[in-house]
Design an enzyme around this catalytic site. Structure first.
Site, PDB file in Angstrom:
ATOM      1  CD  GLN A   1      -5.924   3.458  20.268  1.00 61.60           C
ATOM      2  OE1 GLN A   1      -5.260   2.777  19.670  1.00 61.60           O
ATOM      3  NE2 GLN A   1      -5.304   2.707  21.415  1.00 61.60           N
TER       4      GLN A   1
ATOM      5  CG  ASP B   1      -4.485  -0.131  24.510  1.00 59.66           C
ATOM      6  OD1 ASP B   1      -5.061  -0.707  24.382  1.00 59.66           O
ATOM      7  OD2 ASP B   1      -4.246   0.920  24.330  1.00 59.66           O
TER       8      ASP B   1
ATOM      9  CD  GLU C   1      -5.826  -1.313  17.498  1.00 58.35           C
ATOM     10  OE1 GLU C   1      -5.524  -2.420  17.743  1.00 58.35           O
ATOM     11  OE2 GLU C   1      -5.904  -0.508  16.929  1.00 58.35           O
ATOM     12  CG  HIS C   2      -9.615   0.158  20.610  1.00 58.78           C
ATOM     13  ND1 HIS C   2      -7.905  -0.287  19.659  1.00 58.78           N
ATOM     14  CD2 HIS C   2      -8.829  -1.237  21.384  1.00 58.78           C
ATOM     15  CE1 HIS C   2      -6.829  -0.769  20.332  1.00 58.78           C
ATOM     16  NE2 HIS C   2      -7.288  -1.418  21.176  1.00 58.78           N
TER      17      HIS C   2
ATOM     18  CG  HIS D   1      -0.300   3.263  20.531  1.00 59.40           C
ATOM     19  ND1 HIS D   1       0.041   2.692  20.486  1.00 59.40           N
ATOM     20  CD2 HIS D   1      -2.224   3.269  20.963  1.00 59.40           C
ATOM     21  CE1 HIS D   1      -0.278   2.273  21.936  1.00 59.40           C
ATOM     22  NE2 HIS D   1      -2.010   2.807  21.368  1.00 59.40           N
TER      23      HIS D   1
ATOM     24  CG  HIS E   1     -12.764 -42.055  -0.259  1.00 57.66           C
ATOM     25  ND1 HIS E   1     -11.485 -41.605  -0.991  1.00 57.66           N
ATOM     26  CD2 HIS E   1     -13.188 -41.222   0.815  1.00 57.66           C
ATOM     27  CE1 HIS E   1     -10.871 -40.635  -0.546  1.00 57.66           C
ATOM     28  NE2 HIS E   1     -10.628 -39.930   0.430  1.00 57.66           N
TER      29      HIS E   1
END
Length: 429
Positions: free
Chosen positions: A255, A356, A322-323, A258, A415
């Protein structure tokens, strides 16, 4: 990585906060890009691609010839890998389809919900230093399964004005033929507002740099839906003395590579493992082609020693990664305690890289703590849920009084009347 030993709970809130970056300064420039694309359409896309990327693009759309030629430019093993990933992603997302179920809430009152594909969607796929053809599979597969009528793909061209052949090959597998050579905020603007070549879409998907991120946030204010709030990639690894130090380090670096704004968190209850992972990180970092990116990300990252697995899970749920990787004994008994995470990887042999690329789950996930409230992209992301109901005359007799009483209590006489006039007719028959 910054090492912290046994922080007390009042300190956790500060530790789970992400490194922040003020992106508001980008908004004026992006709004100017929006104005140009609205006014000049395709011409603005060409001008902005030349201005920001130094690339001259004559034809904005990738030709059929270019798409057909892409397969011959790839190694057989890469094409086979893309095909396998496509198959797994398709199998997993097919299982998310919901059958239509009708429910009679009371006699004569029937309700149901139907999934209807979003008519036109836009997919943004980054090029540049890492052409993310895997993301095209993650977005294109559920879009196709959902039945979206039109899919527009925007991706920045390389310096010679072409699109990476792996992106084109993945697009051909998916049957996506409208591929636009445009990146950055101008591509988001084109999909949001439309040009002579690019169809205006109803929802935009896909990751990107800070300009793309802000552009997506701005178009969402203009009535165009986006997939989810995006931010830098992140992973949190929970590991005990049963974990493999080399595996943990590899997952953290996967990660970190990235980009410099990525963040990785390592939680353990073993001081020995923490030291071993630190050594592995340095050894593996030295041989990475993207060493500079990963090293910068590690500066913003944490290695935290806690007393127990339960404490690590509590910290993780507060962080909402996230992970999340659970490299611990008896993970089968612990997964039920995970309440905030985008995607979870269980055991020593479930690397985050599997999600991924090819295991089948989607890698477009909430970051920056949004996993507390958001899910990752799925088949549902590409459909709208429309509810239907049918009430028979007898059903109206059963439910009518309830509606009248509630409407009158809220002071909404019209209504109430919409029911009363019907009941009068039904009761007179």
């Amino acid at each position: 990585m910054r090492k912290i030993e046994y922080p007390v709970k009042p300190e956790w809130a500060g530790l789970v906060s992400r490194p922040t970056k003020n992106l508001e300064d980008l908004e004026p420039g992006i709004l100017e890009t929006f104005r140009l694309v609205k006014e000049k359409g395709d011409a603005a896309l060409r001008e902005l691609t030349q201005k920001y990327d130094g690339i001259t693009v004559e034809e904005l759309l990738v030709s059929e010839t270019e798409i057909a030629a892409a397969a011959s430019q790839l190694k057989v093993e890469l094409k086979e890998a893309i095909q396998q990933a496509h198959s797994n992603i398709e199998a997993f997302h097919k299982g998310q389809a919901e059958p239509l179920r009708k429910t009679e809430t009371m006699p004569g009152v029937t309700c149901w919900r139907k999934s209807v594909a979003i008519d036109c969607v836009g997919l943004y796929i980054p090029g540049g230093t890492a052409p993310l053809f895997s993301t095209l599979l993650m977005l294109g597969v559920p879009a196709k399964l959902a039945g979206c009528r039109e899919i527009v793909l925007c991706t920045p061209p390389s310096k010679d004005g072409t699109v990476h052949p792996a992106i084109l090959y993945a697009a051909s597998l998916l049957g996506i033929t409208k591929i636009v050579k445009a990146g950055g905020a101008q591509a988001i603007a084109a999909m949001a507002f439309g040009t002579e070549t690019v169809t205006a879409v109803h929802k935009i998907f896909g990751p990107g740099n800070q300009y793309v991120t802000v552009a997506k946030q701005l178009v969402s204010k203009a009535g165009v839906a986006i997939d989810l709030p995006a931010g830098p990639s992140e992973v949190l690894v929970i590991a005990d003395d049963s974990a493999h130090p080399a595996f943990v380090a590899a997952d953290l670096l996967s990660q970190a590579e990235h980009g410099p704004d990525s963040q990785v968190i390592f939680l353990t209850n073993s001081k020995e493992l923490l030291e071993q992972v630190e050594q592995e990180l340095q050894a593996q970092l030295e041989v990475l082609p993207r060493k500079e990116f990963a090293a910068k990300a590690l500066e913003n990252s944490l290695a935290i020693l806690l007393h127990s697995v339960e404490g690590m899970l509590a910290f993780s749920n507060l962080y909402a990664p996230e992970h999340l990787i659970l490299a611990v004994k008896n993970f089968e008994n612990l997964e039920r305690y995970v309440t905030n995470a985008g995607s979870v990887f269980l055991g020593n042999y479930s690397p985050e890289s599997a999600g991924d690329y090819a295991s089948g789950t989607n890698h477009t996930l909430p970051t920056n703590g949004y996993a507390r409230a958001y899910s990752g992209v799925s088949l549902d992301s590409f459909v709208k849920k429309i509810t239907f109901q049918h009430i028979t005359p007898q059903g109206l007799q059963h439910i009518g009084k309830t509606i009248e009483v509630m409407a009158e209590a809220e002071g909404l006489e019209a209504h109430k009347n919409a029911v009363s006039v019907r009941l009068k007719e039904v009761n007179n028959v």
